[in-house]
Design a protein around this motif. Structure first.
Motif, PDB file in Angstrom:
ATOM      1  N   GLY A 219      51.157  53.046  76.168  1.00 24.26           N
ATOM      2  CA  GLY A 219      51.863  53.955  77.084  1.00 24.26           C
ATOM      3  C   GLY A 219      53.237  54.373  76.626  1.00 24.26           C
ATOM      4  N   MET A 220      53.627  54.009  75.391  1.00 19.53           N
ATOM      5  CA  MET A 220      54.952  54.411  74.924  1.00 19.53           C
ATOM      6  C   MET A 220      55.087  55.931  75.006  1.00 19.53           C
ATOM      7  N   ARG A 221      56.251  56.385  75.420  1.00 17.32           N
ATOM      8  CA  ARG A 221      56.478  57.823  75.583  1.00 17.32           C
ATOM      9  C   ARG A 221      56.532  58.524  74.233  1.00 17.32           C
ATOM     10  N   GLU A 222      57.042  57.801  73.232  1.00 14.94           N
ATOM     11  CA  GLU A 222      57.202  58.435  71.920  1.00 14.94           C
ATOM     12  C   GLU A 222      56.882  57.428  70.818  1.00 14.94           C
ATOM     13  N   VAL A 223      56.248  57.902  69.769  1.00 16.41           N
ATOM     14  CA  VAL A 223      55.923  57.049  68.619  1.00 16.41           C
ATOM     15  C   VAL A 223      56.359  57.768  67.343  1.00 16.41           C
ATOM     16  N   GLY A 224      57.067  57.035  66.484  1.00 18.69           N
ATOM     17  CA  GLY A 224      57.568  57.619  65.239  1.00 18.69           C
ATOM     18  C   GLY A 224      56.829  57.059  64.041  1.00 18.69           C
ATOM     19  N   ILE A 225      56.432  57.943  63.128  1.00 19.33           N
ATOM     20  CA  ILE A 225      55.784  57.499  61.895  1.00 19.33           C
ATOM     21  C   ILE A 225      56.602  58.013  60.712  1.00 19.33           C
ATOM     22  N   GLY A 226      56.274  57.549  59.507  1.00 16.61           N
ATOM     23  CA  GLY A 226      57.024  58.021  58.347  1.00 16.61           C
ATOM     24  C   GLY A 226      56.615  57.303  57.085  1.00 16.61           C
ATOM     25  N   ALA A 227      57.110  57.817  55.973  1.00 14.55           N
ATOM     26  CA  ALA A 227      56.880  57.171  54.677  1.00 14.55           C
ATOM     27  C   ALA A 227      58.236  57.006  54.003  1.00 14.55           C
ATOM     28  N   LEU A 228      58.368  55.932  53.261  1.00 12.93           N
ATOM     29  CA  LEU A 228      59.602  55.682  52.516  1.00 12.93           C
ATOM     30  C   LEU A 228      59.483  56.439  51.193  1.00 12.93           C
ATOM     31  N   LEU A 229      60.301  57.454  51.021  1.00  9.68           N
ATOM     32  CA  LEU A 229      60.147  58.331  49.863  1.00  9.68           C
ATOM     33  C   LEU A 229      60.752  57.697  48.619  1.00  9.68           C
ATOM     34  N   GLY A 230      59.946  57.601  47.582  1.00 11.90           N
ATOM     35  CA  GLY A 230      60.409  56.955  46.352  1.00 11.90           C
ATOM     36  C   GLY A 230      59.416  55.908  45.877  1.00 11.90           C
ATOM     37  N   LEU A 231      58.344  55.706  46.661  1.00 10.92           N
ATOM     38  CA  LEU A 231      57.343  54.699  46.272  1.00 10.92           C
ATOM     39  C   LEU A 231      56.106  55.347  45.643  1.00 10.92           C
ATOM     40  N   ALA A 232      55.685  56.489  46.156  1.00 11.83           N
ATOM     41  CA  ALA A 232      54.453  57.136  45.659  1.00 11.83           C
ATOM     42  C   ALA A 232      54.642  58.646  45.698  1.00 11.83           C
ATOM     43  N   ASP A 233      53.662  59.369  45.176  1.00 14.46           N
ATOM     44  CA  ASP A 233      53.720  60.835  45.122  1.00 14.46           C
ATOM     45  C   ASP A 233      54.076  61.413  46.499  1.00 14.46           C
ATOM     46  N   TRP A 234      55.229  62.085  46.580  1.00 13.53           N
ATOM     47  CA  TRP A 234      55.710  62.547  47.896  1.00 13.53           C
ATOM     48  C   TRP A 234      54.823  63.634  48.483  1.00 13.53           C
ATOM     49  N   ARG A 235      54.174  64.425  47.633  1.00 13.77           N
ATOM     50  CA  ARG A 235      53.289  65.482  48.167  1.00 13.77           C
ATOM     51  C   ARG A 235      52.099  64.826  48.883  1.00 13.77           C
TER      52      ARG A 235
END
Ligand code: SF4
Length: 391
Positions: A219-235
């Motif tokens: 039931g969380m109102r908002e959920v944030g996702i992401g990738a740490l840039l610098g580990l794998a192909d950013w595209r």
């Protein structure tokens, strides 16, 4: 709402070689077609992330700016992280808090956390993100719940970025006043993930990947996702992020989603980025995701330098952190002895105060927004709709 853990509804990430094939084969014509399309397919996102689109960055920026203004107006939300602890039982090769690193470790008491929050409140913050390393025995749900109960009446929004929890635990924290969860996959490339997560619970790629769905299901109102840039192909990371986002939107249409783009920064330890991600790459990634998903909140943190952050205002990002310190107890240290912080997770690139960041936002013709939500709305949402009287 669909249960997140049943096998038929589980999100899976295609192999990075497949994703790489999709982005590398896109042509300039594909990019132009993607820019004309109203509802983008995943092939369109691949085109926007492709090397072919690199030469068309001004066009991507203009479209991203158009969509952002249409959807969010001339506003930029402001928040601050509050580091509760740098204790961590995991060994992640890229992180200053990794259990391997010899740094001074601490966990804020409830009173210390309250004092840090009070400093941020007096500086004008209404939205704070509670952050900690992953040490469930010391930083369990009881601790987080106690902090939320102490702070919830003083802030418009409380978010957490802590160890992955189960659905019941998220539901408990939601009841205590936490309304948003951020959990970054770090890298969607399973092969690289296994290489940089050396030991600890975080080695479980699938459990982490399913965490945003558990938070949304709670039931969380908002959920944030992401990738740490610098580990794998950013595209490919961008494409995986788009797939993850689209899957979450389909299964949890009531939840707001945000995406963050942390680039690797210097920290304790001697980790060097495995992939070089330039500011131009970061910009292309941000524009592509904005065009792909007009409604997603895009976050640009103080990892980036003020020159870049100011330049990106209005072009895609909708939320900025400000006046950040990434060491637990750092805001109180500021007040007592200047700017030196022990035990930082990484060094920040934009050292301005909230006042200075807000002034820069206003100079660009935007409104800094410290509050766009109030807990009272939650109660209103929970109520039955008021019947419309008959004519
Ligand atoms: S990235 Fe998170 S889990 Fe990994 S060492 Fe740092 S704080 Fe711990």
């Amino acid at each position: 709402m669909t249960a997140p853990s049943s096998p038929q509804t589980r999100f899976t990430v295609p192999d990075f070689a497949t994703l790489k094939g999709l982005v590398s084969q896109a042509t300039v014509d594909d990019v132009q077609a993607a820019l004309r399309r109203e509802h983008l397919r995943i092939e369109d996102l691949a085109a926007l992330l492709s090397p072919a689109a690199e030469t068309m960055l001004p066009l991507l920026a203009a479209e991203s700016r158009r969509i952002t203004t249409l959807r969010f107006g001339r506003t930029t939300q402001i928040y601050a992280p509050l580091y509760l602890s740098n204790l961590c039982t995991n060994r992640c090769a890229y992180c200053g808090f990794s259990a391997d690193n010899r740094i001074a470790r601490r966990k804020l008491s409830l009173e210390e956390a309250e004092a840090e929050a009070e400093i941020l409140r007096k500086r004008g913050f209404q939205h704070i993100l509670l952050v900690s390393g992953e040490a469930p025995a010391a930083l369990g749900v009881d601790y987080l719940e106690a902090i939320a109960l102490r702070l919830r009446d003083r802030f418009a929004a409380l978010s957490i970025e802590v160890q992955p929890l189960n659905t019941e635990e998220y539901a408990r924290l939601f009841a205590a006043g936490i309304t948003a969860v951020a959990v970054y996959q770090e890298t969607y490339d399973r092969r690289v993930y296994d290489k940089v997560h050396l030991s600890g619970r975080k080695c479980d790629y699938d459990y982490r990947l399913e965490t945003p769905a558990r938070a949304a299901a709670a039931g969380m109102r908002e959920v944030g996702i992401g990738a740490l840039l610098g580990l794998a192909d950013w595209r490919c990371e961008g494409l995986a992020l788009g797939l993850h986002l689209a899957w979450l939107r389909k299964h949890f249409w009531k939840t707001n989603f945000t995406v963050s783009f942390p680039r690797l920064r210097p920290a304790a330890g001697s980790f060097e980025p495995l992939v070089h991600v330039t500011e131009a790459h970061l910009s292309q990634l941000i524009f592509a995701l904005r065009i792909f998903d007009p409604d997603v909140g895009l976050i640009l943190s103080t990892r980036e330098e003020e020159r870049y952050r100011d330049g990106m205002l209005g072009l895609g990002p909708t939320r900025y952190s400000a006046g950040s310190c990434t060491a637990p107890g750092g805001y109180s240290q500021d007040e007592e002895k200047g700017d030196h912080h022990d035990g930082e997770q990484f060094s920040v690139g934009d050292h301005r105060s909230i006042g200075e960041v807000c002034a820069a936002i206003r100079r660009k013709g935007f409104d800094p927004v410290c509050k766009d939500w109030d807990r009272e709305f939650q109660h209103l949402e929970d109520q039955e709709p008021v019947p419309v009287p008959a004519e």
